[in-house]
Design a protein around this motif. Structure first.
Motif, PDB file in Angstrom:
ATOM      1  N   LEU A  17      84.747 -41.846-109.127  1.00 23.60           N
ATOM      2  CA  LEU A  17      84.354 -42.834-108.147  1.00 23.60           C
ATOM      3  C   LEU A  17      84.788 -42.765-106.690  1.00 23.60           C
ATOM      4  N   GLU A  18      86.000 -42.258-106.619  1.00 25.06           N
ATOM      5  CA  GLU A  18      86.579 -41.917-105.319  1.00 25.06           C
ATOM      6  C   GLU A  18      85.859 -40.976-104.820  1.00 25.06           C
ATOM      7  N   ARG A  19      85.594 -39.847-105.414  1.00 22.96           N
ATOM      8  CA  ARG A  19      84.927 -38.848-104.754  1.00 22.96           C
ATOM      9  C   ARG A  19      83.516 -39.100-104.492  1.00 22.96           C
ATOM     10  N   ALA A  20      82.917 -40.125-105.077  1.00 15.38           N
ATOM     11  CA  ALA A  20      81.446 -40.401-105.002  1.00 15.38           C
ATOM     12  C   ALA A  20      81.474 -41.315-103.497  1.00 15.38           C
ATOM     13  N   ARG A  21      82.570 -42.151-103.425  1.00 19.01           N
ATOM     14  CA  ARG A  21      82.792 -42.796-102.368  1.00 19.01           C
ATOM     15  C   ARG A  21      82.835 -42.203-100.938  1.00 19.01           C
ATOM     16  N   LYS A  22      83.521 -41.152-100.919  1.00 19.44           N
ATOM     17  CA  LYS A  22      83.824 -40.218 -99.951  1.00 19.44           C
ATOM     18  C   LYS A  22      82.637 -39.696 -99.542  1.00 19.44           C
ATOM     19  N   HIS A  23      81.710 -39.298-100.151  1.00 21.61           N
ATOM     20  CA  HIS A  23      80.386 -38.783-100.013  1.00 21.61           C
ATOM     21  C   HIS A  23      79.271 -39.742 -99.705  1.00 21.61           C
ATOM     22  N   SER A  24      79.655 -40.906 -99.553  1.00 23.57           N
ATOM     23  CA  SER A  24      78.560 -42.170 -99.426  1.00 23.57           C
ATOM     24  C   SER A  24      77.589 -42.252-100.619  1.00 23.57           C
ATOM     25  N   LEU A  25      78.031 -41.902-101.795  1.00 26.12           N
ATOM     26  CA  LEU A  25      76.999 -41.969-102.749  1.00 26.12           C
ATOM     27  C   LEU A  25      77.486 -43.467-103.526  1.00 26.12           C
ATOM     28  N   GLU A  26      76.415 -44.080-103.992  1.00 26.16           N
ATOM     29  CA  GLU A  26      76.865 -45.420-104.648  1.00 26.16           C
ATOM     30  C   GLU A  26      77.908 -45.182-105.977  1.00 26.16           C
ATOM     31  N   ALA A  27      78.821 -45.848-106.149  1.00 27.41           N
ATOM     32  CA  ALA A  27      79.760 -45.983-106.955  1.00 27.41           C
ATOM     33  C   ALA A  27      79.885 -47.209-107.615  1.00 27.41           C
ATOM     34  N   LEU A  28      79.465 -47.193-108.940  1.00 27.08           N
ATOM     35  CA  LEU A  28      79.567 -48.227-109.837  1.00 27.08           C
ATOM     36  C   LEU A  28      80.716 -48.083-111.043  1.00 27.08           C
ATOM     37  N   PHE A  29      81.460 -49.367-111.129  1.00 28.11           N
ATOM     38  CA  PHE A  29      82.127 -49.471-112.306  1.00 28.11           C
ATOM     39  C   PHE A  29      81.511 -50.154-113.350  1.00 28.11           C
ATOM     40  N   VAL A  30      81.389 -50.059-114.268  1.00 27.15           N
ATOM     41  CA  VAL A  30      80.677 -50.687-115.521  1.00 27.15           C
ATOM     42  C   VAL A  30      81.907 -51.123-116.710  1.00 27.15           C
ATOM     43  N   GLY A  40      88.789 -39.438-115.569  1.00 28.80           N
ATOM     44  CA  GLY A  40      88.021 -38.257-115.277  1.00 28.80           C
ATOM     45  C   GLY A  40      88.494 -37.747-113.788  1.00 28.80           C
ATOM     46  N   ARG A  41      88.826 -36.516-113.701  1.00 25.86           N
ATOM     47  CA  ARG A  41      89.082 -35.843-112.470  1.00 25.86           C
ATOM     48  C   ARG A  41      87.839 -35.960-111.693  1.00 25.86           C
ATOM     49  N   GLY A  42      86.752 -35.764-112.270  1.00 25.12           N
ATOM     50  CA  GLY A  42      85.438 -35.611-111.354  1.00 25.12           C
ATOM     51  C   GLY A  42      85.043 -34.272-110.671  1.00 25.12           C
ATOM     52  N   THR A  43      85.961 -33.244-111.285  1.00 31.52           N
ATOM     53  CA  THR A  43      85.639 -31.880-110.661  1.00 31.52           C
ATOM     54  C   THR A  43      83.895 -31.459-110.672  1.00 31.52           C
TER      55      THR A  43
END
Ligand code: GRF
Length: 213
Positions: free
Chosen positions: A48-61, A14-17
């Motif tokens: 996940l990349e976008r989340a990290r950039k904005h200091s959100l917790e990003a989890l891969f399950v 997913g692009r995550g837009t």
């Protein structure tokens, strides 16, 4: 009242837009909710990349760690519950949800679909397949649907829809791009309405309540 905590679920590459649109709305103070984490069932998801950039917790399950879809969904539900998530937003999550997840979050899981459901939805109707099918059908209008998730693909109660015109020279790419712009606005609006307690589900219909005076 405590602020709504939102968890976002993505799969594939997913692009995550849509996630980005929610992040942007949050940063503009227009979401009425907090984004707390992004969970992806693919390590490579752009989300996940976008989340990290904005200091959100990003989890891969990793789905391979689970014997069944129910076990995966139980782990996803527990992850969300541990963070006191009140609304799960699917944003490019292609897996079928099982009752295990849905029953723990009744009418608390939203999905966004790039067409006007119940048309052009269901199994196999994702990404470009949707827009190609719309163009092949000759439909003059398509759009965006935000709906609550149930145990069938693209089937639960419809919260919001937005119409997009199919132009005579559209191909799947040009149509997808115009639909995507509307997706970004509609998803943030749906989350905001939910956060304000204004989406009332009555069987298959969702009543939008007026804002509090
Ligand atoms: C969107 O078109 C959405 O409607 C569908 O999956 C796509 C996700 O796109 N459910 P993005 O990763 O948010 O850009």
């Amino acid at each position: 009242m405590a602020r709504l905590r939102v968890g976002v679920l993505v799969s594939g590459k997913g692009r995550g837009t849509n996630l980005q649109a929610l992040i942007d709305a949050r940063e503009r103070g227009e979401l009425g909710a907090d984004l707390v984490l992004v969970v992806s069932t693919s390590a490579e998801a752009g989300a996940l990349e976008r989340a990290r950039k904005h200091s959100l917790e990003a989890l891969f399950v990793d789905p391979k760690q689970f014997a069944t879809a129910e076990e995966l969904d139980l782990a996803l539900a527990q992850t969300m519950e541990q963070r006191q998530v009140g609304l799960i937003c699917l944003a490019g999550y292609m897996r079928m949800l099982t009752a295990t997840l849905i029953r723990r979050f009744p009418n608390r899981i939203m999905n966004i679909h790039p067409a006007l459901l119940p048309a052009f939805g269901g199994k196999g109707m994702y990404g470009h397949h949707v827009h190609e099918a719309v163009i092949a059908s000759g439909a003059k209008y398509t759009g965006v649907t935000v709906h609550f998730a149930d145990e069938e693909y693209d089937h639960g109660p419809i919260a919001l829809q937005k119409v997009v015109e199919v132009l005579p020279d559209d191909d799947a790419d040009s149509l997808a791009a115009r639909v995507l712009r509307e997706e970004h606005k509609l998803y943030a609006r749906a989350v905001h309405l939910f956060a304000e307690g204004r989406l009332q589900v009555e069987d298959r219909r969702v009543r939008i309540l007026p804002s509090a005076p």
